[in-house]
Write a protein that holds these residues in place. Structure first.
Motif, PDB file in Angstrom:
ATOM      1  N   ASN A 129       0.818  -1.210   0.000  1.00  0.00           N
ATOM      2  CA  ASN A 129       0.000   0.000   0.000  1.00  0.00           C
ATOM      3  C   ASN A 129       0.857   1.268   0.000  1.00  0.00           C
ATOM      4  O   ASN A 129       0.557   2.251   0.665  1.00  0.00           O
ATOM      5  CB  ASN A 129      -0.956   0.006   1.198  1.00  0.00           C
ATOM      6  CG  ASN A 129      -1.926  -1.152   1.155  1.00  0.00           C
ATOM      7  OD1 ASN A 129      -2.380  -1.559   0.088  1.00  0.00           O
ATOM      8  ND2 ASN A 129      -2.243  -1.699   2.313  1.00  0.00           N
ATOM      9  N   GLU A 149      -9.773  -3.556   0.343  1.00  0.00           N
ATOM     10  CA  GLU A 149     -10.313  -2.652   1.353  1.00  0.00           C
ATOM     11  C   GLU A 149     -11.706  -3.048   1.827  1.00  0.00           C
ATOM     12  O   GLU A 149     -12.167  -2.567   2.842  1.00  0.00           O
ATOM     13  CB  GLU A 149     -10.361  -1.218   0.815  1.00  0.00           C
ATOM     14  CG  GLU A 149      -9.006  -0.555   0.717  1.00  0.00           C
ATOM     15  CD  GLU A 149      -9.110   0.933   0.470  1.00  0.00           C
ATOM     16  OE1 GLU A 149     -10.240   1.400   0.196  1.00  0.00           O
ATOM     17  OE2 GLU A 149      -8.090   1.626   0.556  1.00  0.00           O
ATOM     18  N   ARG A 195     -14.864   0.674   5.661  1.00  0.00           N
ATOM     19  CA  ARG A 195     -14.685  -0.541   4.878  1.00  0.00           C
ATOM     20  C   ARG A 195     -13.646  -1.414   5.586  1.00  0.00           C
ATOM     21  O   ARG A 195     -12.669  -0.906   6.118  1.00  0.00           O
ATOM     22  CB  ARG A 195     -14.201  -0.208   3.454  1.00  0.00           C
ATOM     23  CG  ARG A 195     -15.144   0.699   2.694  1.00  0.00           C
ATOM     24  CD  ARG A 195     -14.599   1.059   1.314  1.00  0.00           C
ATOM     25  NE  ARG A 195     -13.307   1.712   1.368  1.00  0.00           N
ATOM     26  CZ  ARG A 195     -13.126   2.999   1.636  1.00  0.00           C
ATOM     27  NH1 ARG A 195     -14.171   3.773   1.895  1.00  0.00           N
ATOM     28  NH2 ARG A 195     -11.921   3.524   1.652  1.00  0.00           N
ATOM     29  N   TYR A 196     -13.858  -2.712   5.554  1.00  0.00           N
ATOM     30  CA  TYR A 196     -12.965  -3.605   6.279  1.00  0.00           C
ATOM     31  C   TYR A 196     -12.689  -4.850   5.454  1.00  0.00           C
ATOM     32  O   TYR A 196     -13.485  -5.251   4.600  1.00  0.00           O
ATOM     33  CB  TYR A 196     -13.559  -3.991   7.638  1.00  0.00           C
ATOM     34  CG  TYR A 196     -14.890  -4.710   7.534  1.00  0.00           C
ATOM     35  CD1 TYR A 196     -14.964  -6.096   7.394  1.00  0.00           C
ATOM     36  CD2 TYR A 196     -16.087  -3.996   7.581  1.00  0.00           C
ATOM     37  CE1 TYR A 196     -16.175  -6.749   7.288  1.00  0.00           C
ATOM     38  CE2 TYR A 196     -17.314  -4.637   7.476  1.00  0.00           C
ATOM     39  CZ  TYR A 196     -17.354  -6.015   7.328  1.00  0.00           C
ATOM     40  OH  TYR A 196     -18.553  -6.660   7.216  1.00  0.00           O
ATOM     41  N   SER A 226      -7.491  -4.872   7.481  1.00  0.00           N
ATOM     42  CA  SER A 226      -7.469  -3.447   7.140  1.00  0.00           C
ATOM     43  C   SER A 226      -8.830  -2.834   7.428  1.00  0.00           C
ATOM     44  O   SER A 226      -9.871  -3.498   7.287  1.00  0.00           O
ATOM     45  CB  SER A 226      -7.098  -3.226   5.672  1.00  0.00           C
ATOM     46  OG  SER A 226      -8.156  -3.622   4.818  1.00  0.00           O
ATOM     47  N   SER A 279     -10.740   0.968   6.562  1.00  0.00           N
ATOM     48  CA  SER A 279     -10.689   2.274   5.903  1.00  0.00           C
ATOM     49  C   SER A 279     -11.922   3.066   6.305  1.00  0.00           C
ATOM     50  O   SER A 279     -13.042   2.531   6.285  1.00  0.00           O
ATOM     51  CB  SER A 279     -10.647   2.120   4.378  1.00  0.00           C
ATOM     52  OG  SER A 279      -9.516   1.383   3.976  1.00  0.00           O
ATOM     53  N   ASP A 294     -13.949   6.780   5.722  1.00  0.00           N
ATOM     54  CA  ASP A 294     -14.130   8.066   5.049  1.00  0.00           C
ATOM     55  C   ASP A 294     -14.643   9.071   6.067  1.00  0.00           C
ATOM     56  O   ASP A 294     -15.803   9.004   6.506  1.00  0.00           O
ATOM     57  CB  ASP A 294     -15.116   7.927   3.890  1.00  0.00           C
ATOM     58  CG  ASP A 294     -14.576   7.055   2.772  1.00  0.00           C
ATOM     59  OD1 ASP A 294     -13.344   7.057   2.572  1.00  0.00           O
ATOM     60  OD2 ASP A 294     -15.376   6.373   2.112  1.00  0.00           O
ATOM     61  N   SER A 323      -9.816  10.760   4.434  1.00  0.00           N
ATOM     62  CA  SER A 323     -10.026   9.354   4.753  1.00  0.00           C
ATOM     63  C   SER A 323      -8.818   8.818   5.503  1.00  0.00           C
ATOM     64  O   SER A 323      -7.691   9.306   5.357  1.00  0.00           O
ATOM     65  CB  SER A 323     -10.265   8.534   3.477  1.00  0.00           C
ATOM     66  OG  SER A 323      -9.112   8.540   2.656  1.00  0.00           O
ATOM     67  N   ASN A 347      -6.818   5.054   6.711  1.00  0.00           N
ATOM     68  CA  ASN A 347      -6.681   3.631   6.447  1.00  0.00           C
ATOM     69  C   ASN A 347      -5.658   3.041   7.403  1.00  0.00           C
ATOM     70  O   ASN A 347      -4.560   3.587   7.568  1.00  0.00           O
ATOM     71  CB  ASN A 347      -6.260   3.365   5.002  1.00  0.00           C
ATOM     72  CG  ASN A 347      -6.071   1.889   4.718  1.00  0.00           C
ATOM     73  OD1 ASN A 347      -4.989   1.345   4.927  1.00  0.00           O
ATOM     74  ND2 ASN A 347      -7.107   1.233   4.246  1.00  0.00           N
ATOM     75  N   ASP A 376      -3.834  -0.776   8.331  1.00  0.00           N
ATOM     76  CA  ASP A 376      -3.709  -2.192   7.987  1.00  0.00           C
ATOM     77  C   ASP A 376      -2.583  -2.827   8.796  1.00  0.00           C
ATOM     78  O   ASP A 376      -1.634  -2.164   9.216  1.00  0.00           O
ATOM     79  CB  ASP A 376      -3.480  -2.388   6.481  1.00  0.00           C
ATOM     80  CG  ASP A 376      -2.193  -1.785   5.982  1.00  0.00           C
ATOM     81  OD1 ASP A 376      -1.116  -2.365   6.248  1.00  0.00           O
ATOM     82  OD2 ASP A 376      -2.237  -0.738   5.306  1.00  0.00           O
ATOM     83  N   THR A 383      -1.049  12.724   0.982  1.00  0.00           N
ATOM     84  CA  THR A 383      -1.110  11.455   1.697  1.00  0.00           C
ATOM     85  C   THR A 383       0.010  11.417   2.732  1.00  0.00           C
ATOM     86  O   THR A 383       1.181  11.604   2.392  1.00  0.00           O
ATOM     87  CB  THR A 383      -0.957  10.263   0.741  1.00  0.00           C
ATOM     88  OG1 THR A 383      -1.981  10.316  -0.256  1.00  0.00           O
ATOM     89  CG2 THR A 383      -1.080   8.952   1.504  1.00  0.00           C
ATOM     90  N   THR A 411       1.681   8.978   5.723  1.00  0.00           N
ATOM     91  CA  THR A 411       1.710   7.578   6.112  1.00  0.00           C
ATOM     92  C   THR A 411       2.705   7.354   7.240  1.00  0.00           C
ATOM     93  O   THR A 411       3.836   7.850   7.191  1.00  0.00           O
ATOM     94  CB  THR A 411       2.092   6.682   4.917  1.00  0.00           C
ATOM     95  OG1 THR A 411       1.178   6.915   3.840  1.00  0.00           O
ATOM     96  CG2 THR A 411       2.052   5.217   5.299  1.00  0.00           C
TER      97      THR A 411
END
Length: 698
Positions: free
Chosen positions: A156, A210, A243-244, A285, A287, A289, A295, A297, A299, A345, A347
């Motif tokens: 990712n 996701e 979302r998973y 994971s 995610s 929104d 958003s 995420n 994992d 982004t 991370t």
């Protein structure tokens, strides 16, 4: 060579911005310009890659050729056969001057892959020398002549390579459950400026699932030759804005089969010994929104692996390798400005790899015991800003931070090794600024310029530039090319920690590997149903790391040149065929092996196949030719390092029979010719093997 560029943190994004954004004032999209040279992902076929037999959804076919529509299940979600050459994934973010090869989850399933190594080995340029299913970490994975540690592996978008380089601590391509993978992307060239100067080979990005709009459970179970037992499960869905996806894989194979006299690790009964592999991998994971602009995420990947080592089995090798890994990642994605032209982004990552090798050693007729532990912890931070400055000019730039800590513990009771017993704790910080600026200079011409400035606590400051271009000559032909400079620093283990298994001594005076890589290629639409991609690639790598008289050393210069050719023909909506070929000449230019090919890298690999799919039925036939690689080391007494493995041909058949709309029977027949060919360095294939299983999606 160390360089100081302290002005770059402020100056180099500005330098790229200062260059004029040439071309029309209106937005130009190279995929729809008047030159009509589509990226290969957009040719009607569609064409995405020439390594696997892939299937395309019905809505991607000509309407008049579509078969009867079926309910939307896994059996027919991709109902029409097609072999693809190449897709440009995420064209708004990755440079277009060097293509990005993509394999999606449907292709992975059709191939019957049980590891990332299986996914990669049919891609052009790759040579995966595996002892058997799940055993790739012992042998070697090479891309365009570069080793696995001369490439960058991501999950990712964040690195999973650690700062360990020896064979018992290399990047483990079994560490991610195949059932968790959404797609695998392979890129090179200017992409190295984005993800690391050590990417002489390329950049492999593993994108994970996701979740789904409706909860979905996919699973498979397989049994087969050599006591193979493999179970995979994945469950994903959506709860509100979240979302998973959760995945699990358990794999076991004993890899015990008869081998010829002279084979590596042949026991007294004539069987390959100590080649068993058992792994358990977990992935999850989530995610979320937060709103239309933001958003999150998260994992996590967990690996537990137990296996034997056979790679240098003269005499009989009995060492074991335990590998436990943990990878965590948290990313925040934000749309800035109007939400269309600027994306940020951020991370955070944590990666731990614990390697423990242990086994007996014989000295003066007596048997002693030895162990070696490498425990690596790595913290990473990445800020990545993708900014469309004008319709014709885009800048992607950011910051990478990586702190690596390595604990090494070496212990042996053998009198000739006691002097090497030690515990080492080493730490190194690497910071890098990167930028890639892309200009659409005209309707048919695109230019990429990249810079990566690194500040390393071990090897100082160094700058690596890159550039690439793509030019559509006619609506049927497009030319492309790239060049990138690179530097790969020795691992902390190579610098400071004695290798108790191999008996290799560290060398704190090692210098970084430096050099450059380049490509030049052409994409051609030969007919409506026939496309081709042809690429010349090369690299020049100085100070390459190797072993001299049992000690790590810089062994000199290696020049690599090669050709890749990929052809794809779609016969009918349900039938397709492909052919790809890679030639790699990786020649040692200095030292005692001057003029020889690098070990374990075949000159020629050819792959071809034919595939059929309709209404859940699948059949794929693959043929592979390998010219054989040089037996570079771990030779038997009386052999030389100039000997080559004989060439071989391998034939595999895979298929799926739908039992219900959600359940299918899978069959994989491997090495149909039954030839027990030598894969590499006196390690032989088992001959014909099979796998039979069930797969479902509910």
């Amino acid at each position: 060579m160390k360089k100081s560029f302290f002005w770059l943190p402020v100056a180099f994004p500005g330098v790229l911005l200062a260059l004029p954004a040439l071309g029309n004032d209106t937005e130009i999209n190279l995929k729809t310009v008047n030159s009509d040279i589509p990226y290969l992902s957009e040719i009607t076929l569609p064409t995405t890659r020439a390594e696997l037999l892939t299937q395309s959804p019905p809505d991607e076919l000509d309407e008049e050729n579509q078969p009867d529509q079926q309910p939307e299940t896994e059996d027919n979600a991709s109902d029409d056969a097609d072999i693809t050459i190449e897709a440009i994934a995420e064209p708004e973010t990755l440079p277009q001057s060097t293509p990005t090869h993509v394999i999606d989850k449907e292709e992975i399933q059709k191939q019957g892959a049980t590891s990332v190594a299986d996914v990669l080995k049919r891609m052009p340029g790759f040579a995966v020398n595996d002892v058997g299913h799940g055993a790739d970490i012992h042998t070697g994975t090479y891309y365009r002549g570069a080793s696995i540690n001369q490439s960058v592996f991501l999950i990712n978008g964040r690195r999973i390579n650690n700062d360990v380089n020896t064979y018992h601590g290399a990047t483990d391509l079994n560490s991610i459950p195949v059932e968790a993978i959404e797609r695998v992307e392979l890129s090179s060239g200017v992409t190295s400026a984005l993800y690391g100067s050590s990417a002489f080979g390329g950049v492999v990005n593993i994108i994970t699932k996701e979740g789904y709009a409706q909860p979905r459970l996919t699973s498979s179970i397989e049994f087969g030759s050599l006591n193979l037992n493999n179970q995979q499960f994945s469950y994903g869905g959506t709860v509100g804005a979240a979302r998973y996806n959760f995945s699990f894989e358990r794999f076991f194979i004993d890899n015990r089969y008869r081998v010829p006299v002279g084979a590596a690790n042949r026991d007294s009964q004539g069987f390959l010994s100590n080649a068993d592999t058992a792994t358990s991998t977990y992935f999850g994971s989530i995610s979320l929104d937060l709103n239309q602009r933001n958003s999150l995420n998260f994992d996590v990947t967990k690996l537990s692996s137990r296996r034997g080592l056979v790679y240098f089995g003269f005499p009989l090798q009995r060492d074991r390798l335990d590998h436990d890994g943990l990878n965590l990642g948290l990313s925040w994605k934000a749309r800035l400005g109007n939400g269309e032209n600027s994306n940020l982004t951020t991370t955070l990552g944590y990666n731990q790899n614990y390697f423990s090798t242990y086994g007996p050693t014989v000295f003066a007729g007596r048997e002693f015991y030895r162990t070696g532990v490498l425990d690596t912890q790595q913290f990473t931070t990445r800020i990545d800003h993708d900014w469309k400055i004008t319709p014709n000019n885009k800048l992607r730039w950011g910051l990478d931070l990586k702190n690596t800590n390595l604990n090494g513990d070496v212990l042996s009771s053998s009198p000739n090794r006691i002097a090497f017993n030690e515990t080492e704790n080493r730490n190194v910080l690497n910071t890098a600024l990167f930028a890639v600026n892309t200009w659409n200079l005209s309707n048919s011409f695109q230019l990429d310029l990249g810079l990566r400035q690194s500040f390393d606590g071990q090897f100082g400051n160094y700058l690596n530039p890159s550039m690439g271009l793509r030019y559509a000559i006619t609506p049927l032909i497009a030319m492309r090319g790239s060049w990138a400079g690179g530097q790969r620093n020795p691992g902390l283990d190579q610098l400071y920690i004695y290798d108790t298994v191999h008996g290799w001594e560290p060398n704190p005076d090692l210098e970084p590997e430096t050099g450059s890589s380049w490509t030049a290629g052409v994409d051609i639409k030969l007919a409506d149903n026939l496309t081709g991609q042809f690429t010349y690639f090369g690299s020049s790598l100085n100070n390459r790391l190797g072993i001299v008289a049992g000690r790590w050393a810089n062994i000199g210069l290696v020049d690599t040149n090669g050709l890749e050719a990929a052809l794809q023909l779609r016969v009918t909506p349900n039938w397709s065929t492909f052919l790809n070929y890679t030639y790699t000449d990786a020649q040692i230019k200095t030292g005692s092996e001057r003029g020889l090919q690098l070990g374990m890298i075949p000159y020629s690999v050819l792959q071809t196949g034919v595939g059929y799919q309709n209404s859940g039925w699948q059949a794929n036939l693959y043929v592979t030719y390998n010219s054989g690689a040089r037996r570079a080391f771990f030779n038997r007494p009386g052999e030389t390092t100039t000997d080559f493995v004989p060439s071989f041909v391998n034939l595999d058949l895979s298929g799926r029979i739908p039992l219900t709309q959600t359940l299918g029977l899978t069959v994989y027949l491997e090495n149909l010719l039954g030839e027990q060919y030598e894969r590499v360095n006196r390690i032989y294939s088992p001959g014909f093997t099979f796998r039979v299983g069930l797969s479902s999606s509910i």
